[in-house]
Each structure stands twice: as structure tokens, then as C-alpha cells.
Design an enzyme around this catalytic site. Structure first.
Site, PDB file in Angstrom:
ATOM      1  N   GLY A  13       0.845  -1.179   0.000  1.00  0.00           N
ATOM      2  CA  GLY A  13       0.000   0.000   0.000  1.00  0.00           C
ATOM      3  C   GLY A  13       0.879   1.227   0.000  1.00  0.00           C
ATOM      4  N   GLY A  15       0.605   5.682   0.376  1.00  0.00           N
ATOM      5  CA  GLY A  15      -0.181   6.895   0.507  1.00  0.00           C
ATOM      6  C   GLY A  15       0.712   8.073   0.182  1.00  0.00           C
ATOM      7  N   PHE A  17       2.165   9.838   2.257  1.00  0.00           N
ATOM      8  CA  PHE A  17       3.198  10.023   3.278  1.00  0.00           C
ATOM      9  C   PHE A  17       4.236   8.922   3.305  1.00  0.00           C
ATOM     10  CE2 PHE A  17      -0.674  12.065   4.877  1.00  0.00           C
ATOM     11  CZ  PHE A  17      -0.231  13.364   4.750  1.00  0.00           C
ATOM     12  N   VAL A  20       4.102   0.935   2.278  1.00  0.00           N
ATOM     13  CA  VAL A  20       4.186  -0.309   3.042  1.00  0.00           C
ATOM     14  C   VAL A  20       4.620  -1.418   2.082  1.00  0.00           C
ATOM     15  CG1 VAL A  20       2.974  -1.927   4.538  1.00  0.00           C
ATOM     16  CG2 VAL A  20       2.295   0.475   4.533  1.00  0.00           C
ATOM     17  N   LYS A  38       6.598  -0.364   7.025  1.00  0.00           N
ATOM     18  CA  LYS A  38       6.004   0.930   6.653  1.00  0.00           C
ATOM     19  C   LYS A  38       7.104   1.969   6.709  1.00  0.00           C
ATOM     20  CE  LYS A  38       1.946   3.826   7.570  1.00  0.00           C
ATOM     21  NZ  LYS A  38       0.648   3.919   8.247  1.00  0.00           N
ATOM     22  N   ASP A 130      -9.086   7.403  12.416  1.00  0.00           N
ATOM     23  CA  ASP A 130      -9.149   6.992  11.002  1.00  0.00           C
ATOM     24  C   ASP A 130      -9.622   5.537  10.908  1.00  0.00           C
ATOM     25  OD1 ASP A 130      -8.961   7.415   8.273  1.00  0.00           O
ATOM     26  OD2 ASP A 130      -6.774   7.243   8.191  1.00  0.00           O
TER      27      ASP A 130
HETATM   28  P1  ADP Z   1      -1.523   4.801   5.239  1.00  0.00           P
HETATM   29  O1  ADP Z   1      -1.253   5.673   6.411  1.00  0.00           O
HETATM   30  O2  ADP Z   1      -0.726   5.180   4.038  1.00  0.00           O
HETATM   31  O3  ADP Z   1      -2.986   4.621   4.950  1.00  0.00           O
HETATM   32  P2  ADP Z   1      -1.559   2.086   6.272  1.00  0.00           P
HETATM   33  O4  ADP Z   1      -0.833   1.762   7.537  1.00  0.00           O
HETATM   34  O5  ADP Z   1      -3.041   2.145   6.324  1.00  0.00           O
HETATM   35  O6  ADP Z   1      -0.914   3.395   5.673  1.00  0.00           O
HETATM   36  O7  ADP Z   1      -1.114   1.037   5.171  1.00  0.00           O
HETATM   37  C1  ADP Z   1      -1.541   1.211   3.823  1.00  0.00           C
HETATM   38  C2  ADP Z   1      -2.023  -0.126   3.278  1.00  0.00           C
HETATM   39  O8  ADP Z   1      -0.945  -1.074   3.303  1.00  0.00           O
HETATM   40  C3  ADP Z   1      -3.138  -0.766   4.085  1.00  0.00           C
HETATM   41  O9  ADP Z   1      -4.404  -0.298   3.676  1.00  0.00           O
HETATM   42  C4  ADP Z   1      -2.945  -2.232   3.774  1.00  0.00           C
HETATM   43  O10 ADP Z   1      -3.497  -2.524   2.506  1.00  0.00           O
HETATM   44  C5  ADP Z   1      -1.426  -2.347   3.655  1.00  0.00           C
HETATM   45  N1  ADP Z   1      -0.828  -2.737   4.948  1.00  0.00           N
HETATM   46  C6  ADP Z   1      -0.466  -1.912   5.953  1.00  0.00           C
HETATM   47  N2  ADP Z   1       0.058  -2.587   6.987  1.00  0.00           N
HETATM   48  C7  ADP Z   1       0.047  -3.874   6.632  1.00  0.00           C
HETATM   49  C8  ADP Z   1       0.457  -5.103   7.291  1.00  0.00           C
HETATM   50  N3  ADP Z   1       0.982  -5.080   8.519  1.00  0.00           N
HETATM   51  N4  ADP Z   1       0.277  -6.271   6.628  1.00  0.00           N
HETATM   52  C9  ADP Z   1      -0.265  -6.282   5.393  1.00  0.00           C
HETATM   53  N5  ADP Z   1      -0.669  -5.177   4.727  1.00  0.00           N
HETATM   54  C10 ADP Z   1      -0.528  -3.981   5.328  1.00  0.00           C
HETATM   55 MG    MG Z   2      -4.404   3.633   6.034  1.00  0.00          MG
HETATM   56 MG    MG Z   3      -2.353   6.678   7.792  1.00  0.00          MG
END
Ligand code: ADP
Ligand code: MG
Ligand code: MG
Length: 268
Positions: A13, A15, A17, A20, A38, A130
Site C-alpha cells: 500500500g 499513501g 506520506f 508499506v 512501513k 481513522d
Molecule cells: P496509510 O497511512 O498510508 O494509509 P496504512 O498503515 O493504512 O498506511 O497502510 C496502507 C495499506 O498497506 C493498508 O491499507 C494495507 O493494505 C497495507 N498494509 C499496511 N500494513 C500492513 C500489514 N501489517 N500487513 C499487510 N498489509 C498492510
Molecule cells: Mg491507512
Molecule cells: Mg495513515
């Protein structure tokens, strides 16, 4: 600081910022030991560090993604801050909602109970700010069920602290957060109500409208509780989606709502 060096593979994923990645130990190319990393570089690394602090404080809760450590790497001459997280092989709750066919109320209650347990822990000190399907990770279990964990503490804050600008995802945002920027634990409960509607119906609480109409609906409209669901489910949703935030139930109260209790079968 974690001692293992992690080699990043595909992106899970990204974003505005950070990103991941799936990662495995760099000195063991065939290892089945995988984590999610991340990462963010300056200036976003500062907010990722704050996010990591929340994860450290919430360590040990089975319904919150676990953080194994953090480190700094240098990529293309840039310093990158990395947080090592347990990897969720099942994706996110969005993926489960997008599977065609409706989820049974029993399954919705089973998932909702796990989210409530996570929120109950978070709300002892923090507001997540969130809560949405894309921030809830899925861990498939050997018995065929899924375990859910709350992730993404990028917007989290201490209870009682006021923030200048709120950037949560609009469709899951509560009336008071949209109108006044008020973010308290009850705000996360509203978002949970939005998620429960989405799990039950497969559709978002507010649909197909422009951003301005959405703001207007959230602040002045009444959320539509689906009619073809059980009375307990309707009542549960009304307790989450009360427009007056003080009337919403807390996570601890909702854990004892009949929608949760009556649908919960202890599996030994
Ligand atoms: P953001 O702040 O950019 O939204 P997230 O922490 O929500 O970051 O992570 C973005 C995406 O990455 C999540 O929606 C998910 O699809 C994937 N993701 C994040 N953490 C994990 C994890 N520990 N294991 C698998 N996928 C993850
Ligand atoms: Mg997120
Ligand atoms: Mg976030």
C-alpha cells in the site's frame, strides 16, 4: 531498533506520506519469515515516528497490529525511517467486504467484536481518528476464521488533546468531526457504525454524492439504518450512529450489546 535487516519486496500500500512493503530478512533469501515494513522519509518520517509510539504503547493487544521495531535505512541518498510490523496475509477488511455475497449478521458481529476489543484498548488513552475498512488488517486462522487487527495510527491522538486540522476519511467521519473538528473516542464509534453498515449491506453508509453533498449529509442528514436486518443489529447501529456524540455507547458498553453477545459463540 530491530537487529535484523529487512529486504523490501512488493508494495502492499502507499499513501502520500509513505509506503508499506512486504519484506523478509536480507541475509536469508528463502526465509518464510515475512513482515510488513512501513516507511517514510523526511519530513513525513516524523509523523511515522509518532505513529510508532502509539503502536509501542498499545503493544500486546491481540486486536492491534504488532510492531516489532523500527530502524533507519539509506535509499537513493535519502534517510528512510522504517517501522517493522507483523504482516497481515489476508489483506484488509475492505477485501472481505468486496467479496461478492452478503456477510451473515453472525459473521459481522464476530468481526465487530474484534474491532470493539481493539477500540476498547485504544480508548483507554487514545483516539484512532481513522477507523475504516482499509485500516483493519486480516489474519486468516487455521480454523478458517479471520482475526482482525486495527492498524494505521497515523492520525491518532491522545484523548482530550485538540488538533488543528483533521484529515480523516470523509465518508467514515462523524458529524462533530466534520462540523467542528471535534475528535473524541465517540468519533471512532461513529466510524465503527459506518463499517458495520458496510459489512452488512456491502455498501457505504453514504453513496454516490459529491464531497459538498457528503459534508451536508453527515452534518445535517440522518444516517439510514438498513430495514431488512435484525432488531438487535438496528439497535446496535443506532447506538453507534447517534448524531449527538454523548449519546453514543462506548466500546466497552457495545461489547455487551445483545447484537454482539447473542451472536458470539465461544470456540474452544
Ligand atoms: P496509510 O497511512 O498510508 O494509509 P496504512 O498503515 O493504512 O498506511 O497502510 C496502507 C495499506 O498497506 C493498508 O491499507 C494495507 O493494505 C497495507 N498494509 C499496511 N500494513 C500492513 C500489514 N501489517 N500487513 C499487510 N498489509 C498492510
Ligand atoms: Mg491507512
Ligand atoms: Mg495513515
Amino acid at each position: 531498533m530491530s537487529t535484523v535487516k529487512w529486504k523490501k519486496h512488493q508494495i502492499l500500500g502507499s499513501g502520500s506520506f509513505g509506503t508499506v512493503h512486504v519484506a523478509s530478512p536480507s541475509n536469508e533469501p528463502n526465509s518464510t519469515n515475512v513482515v510488513a515494513v512501513k516507511s517514510a522519509s523526511f519530513p513525513h518520517s516524523d509523523s511515522l515516528k509518532m505513529e510508532t509510539n502509539f503502536l509501542y504503547e498499545l503493544r500486546g493487544c491481540p486486536e492491534i497490529v504488532q510492531c516489532f521495531g523500527d530502524d533507519i535505512s539509506v535509499e537513493n541518498n535519502n534517510e528512510v525511517y522504517n517501522v517493522i510490523l507483523e504482516f497481515a496475509p489476508g489483506g484488509t477488511l475492505s477485501d472481505l467486504i468486496n467479496i461478492p455475497g452478503k456477510m451473515s449478521e453472525r459473521l459481522v458481529a464476530f468481526y465487530t467484536r474484534m474491532i470493539l476489543k481493539g477500540l476498547s484498548n485504544i480508548h483507554q488513552s487514545f483516539v484512532h481518528c481513522d477507523i475504516k475498512p482499509g485500516n483493519i488488517l486480516v489474519f486468516p486462522m487455521k480454523d478458517g476464521t479471520n482475526h482482525l487487527k486495527i492498524a494505521d495510527f497515523g492520525l491518532a491522538k491522545d484523548v482530550g488533546v485538540e488538533i488543528d486540522s483533521y484529515r480523516g476519511t470523509l465518508v467514515y467521519s462523524s458529524p462533530e468531526s466534520v462540523e467542528f473538528g471535534v475528535l473524541e473516542t465517540s468519533t471512532d464509534i461513529w466510524s465503527l457504525g459506518c463499517i458495520v453498515i458496510e459489512m452488512i449491506t456491502g455498501e457505504k453508509i453514504w453513496k454516490n454524492i459529491s464531497k459538498q453533498e457528503l459534508i451536508n449529509e453527515i452534518v445535517h442528514g440522518e444516517p439510514i439504518i438498513p430495514q431488512n436486518i435484525s432488531d438487535f443489529a438496528k439497535d446496535f447501529l443506532q447506538r453507534c450512529l447517534a448524531k449527538e456524540r454523548r449519546k453514543r455507547w462506548t466500546a466497552d458498553e457495545l461489547l455487551y450489546h445483545p447484537f454482539i453477545v447473542d451472536n458470539f459463540v465461544q470456540v474452544d
